[in-house]
Design a protein around this motif. Structure first.
Motif, PDB file in Angstrom:
ATOM      1  N   ARG A  22       3.396  89.186  27.203  1.00 11.35           N
ATOM      2  CA  ARG A  22       3.349  87.782  26.772  1.00 11.35           C
ATOM      3  C   ARG A  22       2.170  87.592  25.824  1.00 11.35           C
ATOM      4  O   ARG A  22       1.042  87.969  26.118  1.00 11.35           O
ATOM      5  N   TRP A  23       2.482  87.008  24.654  1.00  8.99           N
ATOM      6  CA  TRP A  23       1.481  86.690  23.643  1.00  8.99           C
ATOM      7  C   TRP A  23       1.271  85.182  23.639  1.00  8.99           C
ATOM      8  O   TRP A  23       2.240  84.434  23.567  1.00  8.99           O
ATOM      9  N   GLU A  24       0.011  84.751  23.722  1.00  5.43           N
ATOM     10  CA  GLU A  24      -0.308  83.318  23.695  1.00  5.43           C
ATOM     11  C   GLU A  24      -1.349  83.057  22.622  1.00  5.43           C
ATOM     12  O   GLU A  24      -2.366  83.752  22.551  1.00  5.43           O
ATOM     13  N   LEU A  25      -1.097  82.048  21.807  1.00  4.94           N
ATOM     14  CA  LEU A  25      -2.056  81.619  20.804  1.00  4.94           C
ATOM     15  C   LEU A  25      -2.987  80.597  21.440  1.00  4.94           C
ATOM     16  O   LEU A  25      -2.546  79.584  21.962  1.00  4.94           O
ATOM     17  N   ALA A  26      -4.276  80.901  21.421  1.00  5.01           N
ATOM     18  CA  ALA A  26      -5.289  79.968  21.903  1.00  5.01           C
ATOM     19  C   ALA A  26      -6.077  79.484  20.695  1.00  5.01           C
ATOM     20  O   ALA A  26      -5.772  79.853  19.555  1.00  5.01           O
ATOM     21  N   GLU A  27      -7.080  78.675  20.922  1.00  2.00           N
ATOM     22  CA  GLU A  27      -7.810  78.049  19.822  1.00  2.00           C
ATOM     23  C   GLU A  27      -8.325  79.047  18.789  1.00  2.00           C
ATOM     24  O   GLU A  27      -8.125  78.877  17.598  1.00  2.00           O
ATOM     25  N   ASP A  28      -8.971  80.111  19.228  1.00  2.00           N
ATOM     26  CA  ASP A  28      -9.571  81.066  18.290  1.00  2.00           C
ATOM     27  C   ASP A  28      -9.212  82.508  18.627  1.00  2.00           C
ATOM     28  O   ASP A  28      -9.917  83.436  18.266  1.00  2.00           O
ATOM     29  N   ARG A  29      -8.101  82.687  19.334  1.00  4.77           N
ATOM     30  CA  ARG A  29      -7.740  84.027  19.783  1.00  4.77           C
ATOM     31  C   ARG A  29      -6.255  84.145  20.079  1.00  4.77           C
ATOM     32  O   ARG A  29      -5.566  83.152  20.237  1.00  4.77           O
ATOM     33  N   LEU A  30      -5.824  85.373  20.179  1.00  4.02           N
ATOM     34  CA  LEU A  30      -4.466  85.697  20.582  1.00  4.02           C
ATOM     35  C   LEU A  30      -4.588  86.441  21.905  1.00  4.02           C
ATOM     36  O   LEU A  30      -5.241  87.486  21.975  1.00  4.02           O
ATOM     37  N   ARG A  31      -3.997  85.885  22.961  1.00  2.00           N
ATOM     38  CA  ARG A  31      -4.137  86.450  24.302  1.00  2.00           C
ATOM     39  C   ARG A  31      -2.921  87.311  24.629  1.00  2.00           C
ATOM     40  O   ARG A  31      -1.800  86.950  24.289  1.00  2.00           O
ATOM     41  N   LEU A  32      -3.151  88.430  25.300  1.00  2.00           N
ATOM     42  CA  LEU A  32      -2.065  89.336  25.661  1.00  2.00           C
ATOM     43  C   LEU A  32      -2.054  89.551  27.171  1.00  2.00           C
ATOM     44  O   LEU A  32      -3.090  89.849  27.774  1.00  2.00           O
ATOM     45  N   PHE A  33      -0.856  89.405  27.763  1.00  2.00           N
ATOM     46  CA  PHE A  33      -0.646  89.584  29.195  1.00  2.00           C
ATOM     47  C   PHE A  33       0.495  90.581  29.408  1.00  2.00           C
ATOM     48  O   PHE A  33       1.417  90.659  28.605  1.00  2.00           O
ATOM     49  N   HIS A  34       0.447  91.294  30.517  1.00  2.58           N
ATOM     50  CA  HIS A  34       1.540  92.182  30.914  1.00  2.58           C
ATOM     51  C   HIS A  34       2.249  91.531  32.095  1.00  2.58           C
ATOM     52  O   HIS A  34       1.608  91.204  33.093  1.00  2.58           O
ATOM     53  N   GLU A  35       3.547  91.326  31.967  1.00  2.00           N
ATOM     54  CA  GLU A  35       4.325  90.662  33.018  1.00  2.00           C
ATOM     55  C   GLU A  35       5.171  91.656  33.805  1.00  2.00           C
ATOM     56  O   GLU A  35       6.323  91.399  34.122  1.00  2.00           O
ATOM     57  N   ARG A  36       4.600  92.775  34.147  1.00  4.95           N
ATOM     58  CA  ARG A  36       5.370  93.806  34.861  1.00  4.95           C
ATOM     59  C   ARG A  36       5.851  93.335  36.228  1.00  4.95           C
ATOM     60  O   ARG A  36       6.818  93.836  36.755  1.00  4.95           O
ATOM     61  N   ARG A  37       5.156  92.366  36.798  1.00  9.72           N
ATOM     62  CA  ARG A  37       5.561  91.815  38.102  1.00  9.72           C
ATOM     63  C   ARG A  37       6.091  90.396  37.978  1.00  9.72           C
ATOM     64  O   ARG A  37       6.109  89.656  38.949  1.00  9.72           O
ATOM     65  N   GLY A  38       6.475  89.993  36.763  1.00  6.85           N
ATOM     66  CA  GLY A  38       7.037  88.670  36.541  1.00  6.85           C
ATOM     67  C   GLY A  38       6.034  87.706  35.927  1.00  6.85           C
ATOM     68  O   GLY A  38       4.841  87.971  35.861  1.00  6.85           O
ATOM     69  N   ARG A  39       6.562  86.558  35.475  1.00  9.41           N
ATOM     70  CA  ARG A  39       5.746  85.551  34.787  1.00  9.41           C
ATOM     71  C   ARG A  39       4.621  85.014  35.658  1.00  9.41           C
ATOM     72  O   ARG A  39       3.510  84.782  35.196  1.00  9.41           O
ATOM     73  N   GLU A  40       4.914  84.773  36.918  1.00  5.71           N
ATOM     74  CA  GLU A  40       3.927  84.159  37.815  1.00  5.71           C
ATOM     75  C   GLU A  40       2.807  85.115  38.192  1.00  5.71           C
ATOM     76  O   GLU A  40       1.746  84.685  38.641  1.00  5.71           O
ATOM     77  N   ALA A  41       3.030  86.410  38.037  1.00  5.86           N
ATOM     78  CA  ALA A  41       2.016  87.409  38.419  1.00  5.86           C
ATOM     79  C   ALA A  41       1.547  88.199  37.197  1.00  5.86           C
ATOM     80  O   ALA A  41       1.195  89.372  37.308  1.00  5.86           O
ATOM     81  N   ALA A  42       1.530  87.555  36.043  1.00  6.97           N
ATOM     82  CA  ALA A  42       1.131  88.230  34.803  1.00  6.97           C
ATOM     83  C   ALA A  42      -0.309  88.733  34.910  1.00  6.97           C
ATOM     84  O   ALA A  42      -1.172  88.088  35.490  1.00  6.97           O
ATOM     85  N   VAL A  43      -0.543  89.899  34.327  1.00  9.17           N
ATOM     86  CA  VAL A  43      -1.874  90.506  34.304  1.00  9.17           C
ATOM     87  C   VAL A  43      -2.458  90.301  32.910  1.00  9.17           C
ATOM     88  O   VAL A  43      -1.873  90.738  31.912  1.00  9.17           O
ATOM     89  N   TRP A  44      -3.597  89.623  32.824  1.00 13.33           N
ATOM     90  CA  TRP A  44      -4.284  89.441  31.548  1.00 13.33           C
ATOM     91  C   TRP A  44      -4.819  90.792  31.108  1.00 13.33           C
ATOM     92  O   TRP A  44      -5.444  91.510  31.896  1.00 13.33           O
ATOM     93  N   LEU A  45      -4.569  91.144  29.847  1.00 10.93           N
ATOM     94  CA  LEU A  45      -5.063  92.413  29.317  1.00 10.93           C
ATOM     95  C   LEU A  45      -6.309  92.220  28.471  1.00 10.93           C
ATOM     96  O   LEU A  45      -7.335  92.829  28.718  1.00 10.93           O
TER      97      LEU A  45
END
Length: 157
Positions: A76-99
């Motif tokens: 999952r890629w999320e655009l924040a104010e001054d950054r692009l955040r990346l998460f791994h959803e290997r265990r689903g959306r609710e248990a996403a791991v911030w990378l």
């Protein structure tokens, strides 16, 4: 902020990936190999800054072996104010791991991890650079038993 906006605009156009992993001399993993696959992109909604997901699937083969193993990932890629955040959803959306959060490098047009992601004693960092046919995302993983480099290449149609 220009590089972040440019990368976010590029993300929905990605359709393919390939990657190579290399274990360094301090690695106890022996995880060197090559992988390739397809990327299907989905967005939560049509809002300009909505999170989007890379649904990746393909095959990976360890170096020196002909047998391939199937893989699946959701990032999952999320655009924040001054950054692009990346998460791994290997265990689903609710248990996403911030990378990591990718921010503009001080020099050049690359995005780099704002800080290392710590997973136990392992330290993850990354660098993203746009190229003519997509972008490169290079990961580095270091820890007591890990010394890995992963070079992802994402391609537009």
């Amino acid at each position: 902020m220009t590089s972040i906006i440019r990368v976010r605009a590029l993300l929905p156009t990605i359709t393919r990936l390939k990657f190579s992993s290399r274990s360094g001399s301090a690695s106890q993993c022996e995880w060197s190999g090559e992988g390739y696959g397809s990327v299907t992109v989905s967005e939560d909604d049509q809002a300009r800054c909505a999170p989007l997901r890379f649904h990746e699937q393909g095959h990976f083969a360890l170096a020196g072996q002909s047998r391939e193993v199937a893989f699946r990932n959701v990032y999952r890629w999320e655009l924040a104010e001054d950054r692009l955040r990346l998460f791994h959803e290997r265990r689903g959306r609710e248990a996403a791991v911030w990378l990591f959060d990718l921010v503009e490098a001080k020099h050049g047009s690359a995005l780099v991890a704002a800080e290392a992601h710590l997973c136990g004693e392992d330290r993850y960092t990354a660098r993203l650079e746009v190229n003519a046919d997509g972008f490169a995302l290079d990961w580095r993983i270091q820890g007591p038993r890990k010394d890995e480099s992963i070079a992802y290449r994402y391609f537009v149609s």
